[in-house]
Motif scaffolding. Structure first.
Motif, PDB file in Angstrom:
ATOM      1  N   ARG A 290       0.991  42.778  23.079  1.00 60.35           N
ATOM      2  CA  ARG A 290       1.422  41.611  23.768  1.00 60.35           C
ATOM      3  C   ARG A 290       0.345  40.519  23.993  1.00 60.35           C
ATOM      4  NH1 ARG A 290       2.080  41.062  29.905  1.00 60.35           N
ATOM      5  NH2 ARG A 290       3.888  39.843  30.141  1.00 60.35           N
TER       6      ARG A 290
ATOM      7  N   PHE B   6      -2.332  41.181  37.510  1.00 59.25           N
ATOM      8  CA  PHE B   6      -3.492  42.079  37.505  1.00 59.25           C
ATOM      9  C   PHE B   6      -3.807  42.510  38.987  1.00 59.25           C
ATOM     10  CE2 PHE B   6      -4.375  42.773  33.404  1.00 59.25           C
ATOM     11  CZ  PHE B   6      -4.331  41.523  32.795  1.00 59.25           C
TER      12      PHE B   6
ATOM     13  N   HIS C 184     -14.456  49.847  35.684  1.00 54.49           N
ATOM     14  CA  HIS C 184     -13.205  49.541  35.831  1.00 54.49           C
ATOM     15  C   HIS C 184     -12.678  49.593  37.500  1.00 54.49           C
ATOM     16  CE1 HIS C 184     -10.784  49.650  32.108  1.00 54.49           C
ATOM     17  NE2 HIS C 184     -11.737  50.324  31.516  1.00 54.49           N
TER      18      HIS C 184
ATOM     19  N   ALA D 220     -13.651  45.828  24.492  1.00 53.45           N
ATOM     20  CA  ALA D 220     -12.634  46.051  25.506  1.00 53.45           C
ATOM     21  C   ALA D 220     -13.093  45.302  26.631  1.00 53.45           C
ATOM     22  CB  ALA D 220     -12.253  47.433  25.994  1.00 53.45           C
ATOM     23  N   ARG D 221     -12.061  44.697  27.632  1.00 51.75           N
ATOM     24  CA  ARG D 221     -12.381  43.915  28.769  1.00 51.75           C
ATOM     25  C   ARG D 221     -11.341  43.972  29.700  1.00 51.75           C
ATOM     26  NH1 ARG D 221     -12.340  38.310  30.573  1.00 51.75           N
ATOM     27  NH2 ARG D 221     -14.598  37.686  31.306  1.00 51.75           N
ATOM     28  N   GLY D 222     -11.512  44.052  30.827  1.00 56.95           N
ATOM     29  CA  GLY D 222     -10.513  44.152  32.045  1.00 56.95           C
ATOM     30  C   GLY D 222      -9.852  45.289  32.122  1.00 56.95           C
ATOM     31  N   PRO D 223      -8.816  45.448  33.197  1.00 54.96           N
ATOM     32  CA  PRO D 223      -8.078  46.603  33.415  1.00 54.96           C
ATOM     33  C   PRO D 223      -7.264  46.993  32.356  1.00 54.96           C
ATOM     34  CG  PRO D 223      -7.923  44.895  35.192  1.00 54.96           C
ATOM     35  CD  PRO D 223      -8.622  44.222  34.068  1.00 54.96           C
ATOM     36  N   SER D 224      -6.845  46.174  31.757  1.00 54.19           N
ATOM     37  CA  SER D 224      -5.837  46.556  30.657  1.00 54.19           C
ATOM     38  C   SER D 224      -6.626  46.902  29.278  1.00 54.19           C
ATOM     39  CB  SER D 224      -4.837  45.577  30.255  1.00 54.19           C
ATOM     40  OG  SER D 224      -5.049  44.437  30.620  1.00 54.19           O
ATOM     41  N   ARG D 225      -8.123  46.663  29.237  1.00 48.96           N
ATOM     42  CA  ARG D 225      -8.866  46.934  27.900  1.00 48.96           C
ATOM     43  C   ARG D 225      -8.403  46.128  27.083  1.00 48.96           C
ATOM     44  NH1 ARG D 225      -8.343  51.805  26.075  1.00 48.96           N
ATOM     45  NH2 ARG D 225     -10.281  51.997  25.571  1.00 48.96           N
TER      46      ARG D 225
ATOM     47  N   ASN E 124      -0.176  47.422  36.394  1.00 48.72           N
ATOM     48  CA  ASN E 124      -1.448  47.340  36.403  1.00 48.72           C
ATOM     49  C   ASN E 124      -1.682  47.428  38.111  1.00 48.72           C
ATOM     50  OD1 ASN E 124      -2.076  46.454  33.995  1.00 48.72           O
ATOM     51  ND2 ASN E 124      -1.671  44.214  34.273  1.00 48.72           N
TER      52      ASN E 124
ATOM     53  N   ASN F 107     -14.014  43.377  37.782  1.00 49.70           N
ATOM     54  CA  ASN F 107     -12.484  44.102  37.555  1.00 49.70           C
ATOM     55  C   ASN F 107     -12.554  44.783  39.007  1.00 49.70           C
ATOM     56  OD1 ASN F 107     -12.046  44.145  35.072  1.00 49.70           O
ATOM     57  ND2 ASN F 107     -13.525  45.330  34.323  1.00 49.70           N
TER      58      ASN F 107
ATOM     59  N   ASP G 203      -0.401  47.084  25.399  1.00 51.91           N
ATOM     60  CA  ASP G 203      -0.896  45.474  25.869  1.00 51.91           C
ATOM     61  C   ASP G 203      -1.402  44.687  24.963  1.00 51.91           C
ATOM     62  OD1 ASP G 203      -1.425  46.996  29.236  1.00 51.91           O
ATOM     63  OD2 ASP G 203       0.310  45.633  28.532  1.00 51.91           O
TER      64      ASP G 203
ATOM     65  N   SER H  34     -13.787  36.591  21.210  1.00 53.75           N
ATOM     66  CA  SER H  34     -14.140  36.891  22.529  1.00 53.75           C
ATOM     67  C   SER H  34     -12.835  36.967  23.193  1.00 53.75           C
ATOM     68  CB  SER H  34     -15.070  35.631  23.147  1.00 53.75           C
ATOM     69  OG  SER H  34     -14.269  34.647  23.034  1.00 53.75           O
ATOM     70  N   HIS H  35     -12.935  37.326  24.415  1.00 54.15           N
ATOM     71  CA  HIS H  35     -11.690  37.402  25.071  1.00 54.15           C
ATOM     72  C   HIS H  35     -11.445  35.898  26.125  1.00 54.15           C
ATOM     73  CE1 HIS H  35     -12.970  41.498  24.973  1.00 54.15           C
ATOM     74  NE2 HIS H  35     -11.797  41.990  24.979  1.00 54.15           N
ATOM     75  N   ARG H  36     -10.280  35.915  26.203  1.00 56.82           N
ATOM     76  CA  ARG H  36      -9.789  34.529  26.838  1.00 56.82           C
ATOM     77  C   ARG H  36     -10.008  34.922  28.266  1.00 56.82           C
ATOM     78  NH1 ARG H  36      -7.268  30.613  24.196  1.00 56.82           N
ATOM     79  NH2 ARG H  36      -6.734  31.241  22.098  1.00 56.82           N
TER      80      ARG H  36
ATOM     81  N   PHE I 121      -8.678  39.468  38.173  1.00 53.30           N
ATOM     82  CA  PHE I 121      -8.416  40.859  37.827  1.00 53.30           C
ATOM     83  C   PHE I 121      -8.705  41.741  39.370  1.00 53.30           C
ATOM     84  CE2 PHE I 121      -7.918  41.105  33.572  1.00 53.30           C
ATOM     85  CZ  PHE I 121      -9.131  40.738  33.025  1.00 53.30           C
TER      86      PHE I 121
ATOM     87  N   GLU J  25       1.036  38.558  20.747  1.00 56.17           N
ATOM     88  CA  GLU J  25       1.941  37.692  21.012  1.00 56.17           C
ATOM     89  C   GLU J  25       1.775  36.344  21.794  1.00 56.17           C
ATOM     90  OE1 GLU J  25       5.223  39.896  22.724  1.00 56.17           O
ATOM     91  OE2 GLU J  25       5.603  41.107  21.255  1.00 56.17           O
ATOM     92  N   SER J  26       1.018  36.726  22.904  1.00 61.18           N
ATOM     93  CA  SER J  26       0.513  35.345  23.618  1.00 61.18           C
ATOM     94  C   SER J  26      -0.399  34.643  22.821  1.00 61.18           C
ATOM     95  CB  SER J  26       0.019  36.432  25.191  1.00 61.18           C
ATOM     96  OG  SER J  26      -0.911  35.323  25.605  1.00 61.18           O
TER      97      SER J  26
ATOM     98  N   LEU K   1     -17.942  40.745  20.420  1.00 66.65           N
ATOM     99  CA  LEU K   1     -19.174  41.017  21.433  1.00 66.65           C
ATOM    100  C   LEU K   1     -18.675  42.354  22.579  1.00 66.65           C
ATOM    101  CD1 LEU K   1     -19.781  37.345  22.781  1.00 66.65           C
ATOM    102  CD2 LEU K   1     -21.416  38.771  21.302  1.00 66.65           C
ATOM    103  N   ARG K   2     -17.478  42.331  22.590  1.00 70.25           N
ATOM    104  CA  ARG K   2     -17.125  43.387  23.433  1.00 70.25           C
ATOM    105  C   ARG K   2     -15.675  43.772  22.934  1.00 70.25           C
ATOM    106  NH1 ARG K   2     -17.116  42.144  29.687  1.00 70.25           N
ATOM    107  NH2 ARG K   2     -15.842  44.173  29.712  1.00 70.25           N
TER     108      ARG K   2
ATOM    109  N   HIS L 162       4.661  35.847  28.998  1.00 70.50           N
ATOM    110  CA  HIS L 162       3.594  36.288  28.552  1.00 70.50           C
ATOM    111  C   HIS L 162       2.610  36.397  29.782  1.00 70.50           C
ATOM    112  CE1 HIS L 162       4.912  34.943  24.652  1.00 70.50           C
ATOM    113  NE2 HIS L 162       4.528  36.282  24.255  1.00 70.50           N
TER     114      HIS L 162
ATOM    115  N   TYR M 133     -18.473  49.029  30.626  1.00 72.06           N
ATOM    116  CA  TYR M 133     -18.222  48.146  31.808  1.00 72.06           C
ATOM    117  C   TYR M 133     -17.349  48.765  32.901  1.00 72.06           C
ATOM    118  CZ  TYR M 133     -13.203  47.189  30.284  1.00 72.06           C
ATOM    119  OH  TYR M 133     -11.995  47.431  29.789  1.00 72.06           O
TER     120      TYR M 133
ATOM    121  N   GLU N  48     -21.502  35.837  26.703  1.00 67.07           N
ATOM    122  CA  GLU N  48     -20.195  36.060  27.345  1.00 67.07           C
ATOM    123  C   GLU N  48     -20.181  36.258  28.823  1.00 67.07           C
ATOM    124  OE1 GLU N  48     -18.078  39.132  25.492  1.00 67.07           O
ATOM    125  OE2 GLU N  48     -16.007  38.302  25.941  1.00 67.07           O
TER     126      GLU N  48
ATOM    127  N   GLU O 290     -16.489  39.815  33.214  1.00 66.39           N
ATOM    128  CA  GLU O 290     -15.486  39.738  34.281  1.00 66.39           C
ATOM    129  C   GLU O 290     -15.690  40.617  35.436  1.00 66.39           C
ATOM    130  OE1 GLU O 290     -15.471  41.784  31.839  1.00 66.39           O
ATOM    131  OE2 GLU O 290     -14.099  43.243  31.758  1.00 66.39           O
TER     132      GLU O 290
ATOM    133  N   ARG P 158      -3.383  53.378  36.055  1.00 68.22           N
ATOM    134  CA  ARG P 158      -4.389  52.136  36.236  1.00 68.22           C
ATOM    135  C   ARG P 158      -4.784  52.084  37.749  1.00 68.22           C
ATOM    136  NH1 ARG P 158      -1.640  48.494  32.343  1.00 68.22           N
ATOM    137  NH2 ARG P 158      -2.241  49.335  30.263  1.00 68.22           N
TER     138      ARG P 158
END
Lengths: 323, 684
Positions: B599, A12, A156, B663-668, A285, A114, B596, B682-684, A64, B602-603, B660-661, A8, A154, A109, A112, A246
């Protein structure tokens, strides 16, 4: 890392060392692995040389973004930026040189980070992330000197036009904003999803990749990957790639991009897709080209897998490094 | 002779040829003057050569006369002629001479013969004497020989040596002054002493025989007395049994067990002792007993001559049978050999592990004598009747219940490497075929019996009891854990099949109060069916799936969305967490490879077992995983803002989860992590 965790894992970010002999990669568990390219590319390379020489946990959250300066590796974790000396990393010491945080407004929160780029003119670090703002930090003093606000969602990706000294940013809100780095004021705002040729409403409107080459700009994400002429602010070619891209780069007279789908796409400026080279992760990615070192001139891609594919000849996958 | 007598009548001649002159003279004296003429005397005086010459002359003269006569006769002379008469007279004289000569010759011959005869006689006599003497000599020699060879019986008697004799024998027998010089006397004395000694010893023998008889009789008496005691003791023992039970000190039971235990083969004995010890010291819910045929076990350890008799008998029988049943094929013989090789010892151990809820795990341990390995068979008895859950069929299957108790201990192959050569001899290719019959030869079973084979990874160098003791605690804990895990899964499965996800109160905090997606199906799959699924190939490639695993399909639905989850359950659950692979059917098919966010779900379900396992011993892992899956599906569907067909109609899944959000990060990625007690994602 057990086999289930490896299953898993997602890579990135990547960055080559200043000498070009090492590759640093960041994954979703917050780890950074340093690989020795010279060992992996040498004629008597074995399975062990495809493993990292150093693997350590750098941040709480996913890494990231990675960026290399002349001496340091900068990594972006959960809202913080850490710097690691390349010399120390090669000697397998994992002590950060410094760790800094931009000033965030929200406290519930942690946003991040990016994207990170360096403006060589005034040696400043430009970061964009989850709090919809672009922060600029002075590398020497470490002070965050300015904040560029404008995006409604946000950020990217970031990009820097050296000649004009302009910063380009693409975000989840679907806008590509162009900022003047000296005055820190927005110059343009392109809403790509409003252009019919590029828009793909079934996917969305976010912009996840940006690249510039003098007057040209590449952008893609929800909308199709498209090549824009910045003077006229209009798309000249749209690339018919099925997934959301991406990361895209200009390389000689080709455009290489990665995104959803287990392949690297080679495209021509005219808008045709020349080739799609298959690779092992099911979606990608990050793409990185090692142009600093002529000996180890490779392209590496990473994505939804614990493996990083290495292309010695850009036309096919040579082997994979793995975490 | 009458003419001679006439011619020589004048003197009365008495010829005597052999008589003595005296005798003849005697007779002759009766006549007047008798001239004794002894021709023999004359014979001695004449020379034979001369006589021979005379003869020749006479013959010649005669011949001459004859010739003259002839001439005269031829000349016509008459018969009465004087010359012829003269000559006739002369020839007659010559004839007489010849006759005398002839007589002399005869006499000489006779004399010669007589002399020879006499000589011979003398020689014969001497010869005879010689013969007699020789015969005598021989006879004497033989006699001497016989005498020399004569072995008197006395030499066969082993006498004490001379020194001993002189030391021991009393003086009147040994008489050293005489015997030292005289061998004969010495031997006689020694024989005397021998006789003396023997007499004494015979006396002693008689007395000791008598005493032995007495003692024997005394022993017999005592034995009878003891055997009369035996039934009395038995009665007492029987009477004391209830007392023993009351006091929970089962002495008799243990004694009986110890008695039977003597006939156990060494590995089973080690197992018995170690399990008993562990049970007494640490685990009151562990008990062990011996079952099987003790007599057969005793028969196995019978002395070899008995078994040889048996063998010869059985050989004879076999021969008979073979001649009768000539059609016994090579295959049947091989079959018998195989059976012989795989023979079990008649005694076996039964170990019972009781759990808190009353269910018992019965383990039967067998020892395969020729292969020198232990095998185990299992049985589970539960306190409550297990409700029929279709998917739970395999959980308590005795064949696979103890699979992989330790990682990769499948129990299909024999752990003893030398068995390979034994199998080749009788044509057994896979031991796995016989496992269902004979029991599983797990490696931990061998270790508990103190058997260590060189193929085992660890070379700890422990043997026997030490090896068994070092593995006992962990194995018993694993066994108990395994049983409990399976029983709890059984219960959970029956609930899952009714589309209810049982979440206990301790785990409620992991999930939000309202979960709309629900489990609609829970079925079991075979390994074959699992490998054919398209969205599990990444798990197969990573080598995380084994044939010993159990496979299930869970279907979670909400509205038009249908999430299929293929679950790989390792036999070592909950030490190894189940692995989920997802495929979503909603406006197209997506899987963890293409999407993603899937996935990420799954994780979320696979990787964070430490959050999901619940209170120790972590038996709620699976149900918590399924519940989390439902929660994540909720979040996924509610945060899907894109409407594929471009229409602006109301969304199928209104947003109810607090995020809260989105989508986050490049893979949203969507926020799948639930925060308690704030209740937002929230996101990890």
């Amino acid at each position: 890392m057990g086999p289930v965790e490896l299953l898993h894992m997602s890579v990135f970010s990547q960055s080559f060392s200043p000498c070009g002999r090492f590759l640093a990669a960041g994954n979703n568990y917050g780890e950074i692995a340093v690989f020795s390219l010279s060992a992996a590319l040498s004629p008597d390379a074995s399975e062990g040389s495809q493993k990292p020489i150093l693997n350590f946990t750098a941040h709480d959250g996913p890494v990231f973004s990675l960026l290399s300066t002349d001496t340091h590796l900068l990594s972006a974790g959960n809202g913080e930026i850490s710097a690691w000396s390349w010399a120390e990393l090669i000697k397998k010491s994992t002590k950060a040189a410094w760790t800094r945080k931009p000033n965030y407004e929200t406290s519930l929160e942690i946003p991040e980070i990016n994207a990170m780029i360096i403006s060589p003119k005034d040696n400043s670090l430009i970061v964009g992330g989850g709090d919809n703002n672009i922060h600029i930090m002075d590398m020497e003093t470490g002070v965050f000197k300015s904040v560029l606000k404008g995006h409604t969602d946000y950020i990217h990706c970031l990009c820097f036009k050296e000649r004009e000294g302009e910063i380009l940013s693409g975000g989840e809100d679907g806008a590509v904003r162009i900022w003047d780095s000296r005055t820190n004021r927005p110059v343009h705002c392109i809403e790509v999803f409003k252009y019919e040729e590029c828009a793909r409403p079934q996917f969305g409107k976010w912009i996840s990749c940006l690249a510039t080459d003098s007057d040209w700009m590449l952008c893609g994400g929800g909308p199709s990957l498209s090549l824009w002429h910045l003077r006229s602010m209009s798309p000249t070619s749209v690339f018919p790639l099925p997934g959301c891209q991406r990361e895209a780069v200009f390389y000689q007279d080709l455009i290489m991009s990665v995104g959803e789908g287990p392949y690297v796409s080679h495209c021509l400026h005219g808008g045709t897709v020349k080739a799609q080279i298959p690779c092992s992760p099911s979606s990608l990615n990050t793409l990185a080209l090692n142009l600093k070192n002529t000996e180890h001139r490779v392209m590496t891609v990473g994505g939804s897998s614990h493996q990083i594919d290495v292309f010695t000849n850009f036309s096919y996958r040579a082997f994979s490094l793995s975490f | 002779m009458s003419s001679d007598a006439v011619k020589k009548r004048k003197p009365k001649v008495i010829r005597s040829e052999g008589g003595t002159p005296e005798a003849k003279r005697g007779r002759g004296e009766s006549d007047q003057e008798v001239r004794v003429y002894n021709e023999e005397v004359e014979l001695e005086g004449r020379d034979p050569q001369q006589d021979y010459m005379l003869y020749k002359d006479t013959c010649a003269a005669l011949a001459k006369l004859m010739a003259e006569i002839q001439e005269l006769k031829a000349g016509g002379a008459k018969d009465g002629n004087v010359e012829i008469e003269e000559r006739r007279r002369q020839s007659s004289v010559h004839f007489i001479t010849l006759k005398k000569l002839n007589r002399l010759a005869h006499m000489r011959l006779k004399k010669g013969r007589d002399q020879t005869h006499e000589a011979k006689q003398r020689v014969d006599v001497l010869h005879l004497q010689l013969q007699n003497l020789l015969y005598e000599v021989m006879h004497l020699q033989k006699e001497i020989g016989k005498c020399l060879e004569f072995k008197s019986q006395h030499e066969e008697i082993e006498l004490v040596s001379e020194e001993e004799f002189f030391q021991e024998a009393p003086a009147e027998i040994s008489r050293p002054h005489v015997t030292r010089n005289d061998q004969h006397q010495l031997t006689l004395a020694r024989l005397d002493w021998e006789l003396e000694q023997r007499k004494r010893l015979a006396e002693q023998y008689k007395t000791s025989l008598a005493s032995k008889e007495k003692i024997q009789r005394a022993i017999e008496q005592k034995r009878e007395y003891l055997s009369s005691l035996q039934p009395g003791l038995q009665n007492i023992m029987q009477a004391s049994l209830p007392v023993q039970e009351y006091l929970s000190m089962p002495f008799e039971h243990m004694q009986k067990q110890a008695e039977v235990a003597r006939h156990l083969p060494p590995p089973l004995y080690v197992l018995l002792v170690q399990v008993g010890a562990y049970g007494q010291a640490c685990d009151k819910n562990l008990s062990v007993s011996i079952s099987g045929d003790v007599d057969e076990a005793k028969a196995l350890s019978r002395p070899p001559d008995d078994s040889q008799d048996d063998e010869s008998d059985s050989d004879a029988e076999e021969e008979q049978q073979n001649t009768k049943r000539r059609r016994a094929t090579v295959g049947a013989q091989l079959d018998d050999k195989r059976k012989g090789m795989l023979r079990r010892h008649p005694l076996s151990l039964c170990v019972d592990l009781k759990c808190k809820d009353g269910s018992v795990l019965h383990l039967f341990f067998y020892y395969l004598m020729n292969l020198n390995i232990l095998t185990v068979k299992t049985k589970v008895s539960t306190s409550a009747d297990l409700s029929g859950a279709v998917s739970a069929g395999e959980l308590l299957n005795t064949e696979s219940l103890l699979n992989c108790l330790y990682a990769s201990d499948h129990g299909k192959e024999t752990p003893n490497p030398s068995n390979r050569y034994q199998f080749d001899k009788v044509g057994i290719t896979t031991f796995a075929d016989y496992v269902s019959d004979l029991g599983h030869p797990y490696v931990w079973v061998q270790k508990l019996g103190g058997l260590q084979f060189s193929s085992d990874g660890s070379q700890s160098g422990l043997r026997g009891s030490a090896l068994s003791a070092s593995h006992m605690e962990r194995t018993i804990k694993l066994l108990r854990g395994r049983l409990q895990a399976r029983l709890s899964l059984h219960k959970q499965f029956s609930s899952l099949e009714h589309s209810i996800i049982p979440v206990s109160s301790e785990c409620q905090h992991l999930f939000p109060a309202k979960v709309i997606s629900g489990l609609t199906r829970w079925t079991m799959m075979s390994h074959q069916e699992f490998t054919e699924l398209g969205f599990v190939q990444h798990v197969l490639k990573a080598g995380l799936v084994h044939e010993t695993d159990l496979f299930f399909m869970a279907v979670v639905e909400r509205g038009t969305a249908r999430l299929m989850a293929a679950v790989v359950l390792n036999p070592r659950y909950p030490d190894v967490s189940p692995l989920f692979s997802l495929s979503l059917l909603w406006k197209g098919e997506r899987s963890g490879r293409s999407d993603d966010n899937l996935r990420a779900i799954e994780s979320e379900v696979n990787v964070f077992r430490s959050e999901l396992q619940g209170p120790r011993p972590g038996l709620q892992l699976l149900t918590n995983q399924i519940q989390r899956l439902c929660v994540c599906l909720d979040v996924y569907l509610e945060t899907e803002s894109q409407v594929c067909d471009g229409s602006e109609g109301p969304k199928e899944f209104p947003r109810e989860k607090m995020c809260l959000r989105t989508a986050r990060g490049p893979s949203r990625l969507k926020p799948f992590k639930y925060n308690h007690p704030q209740g937002f994602f929230s996101h990890r």
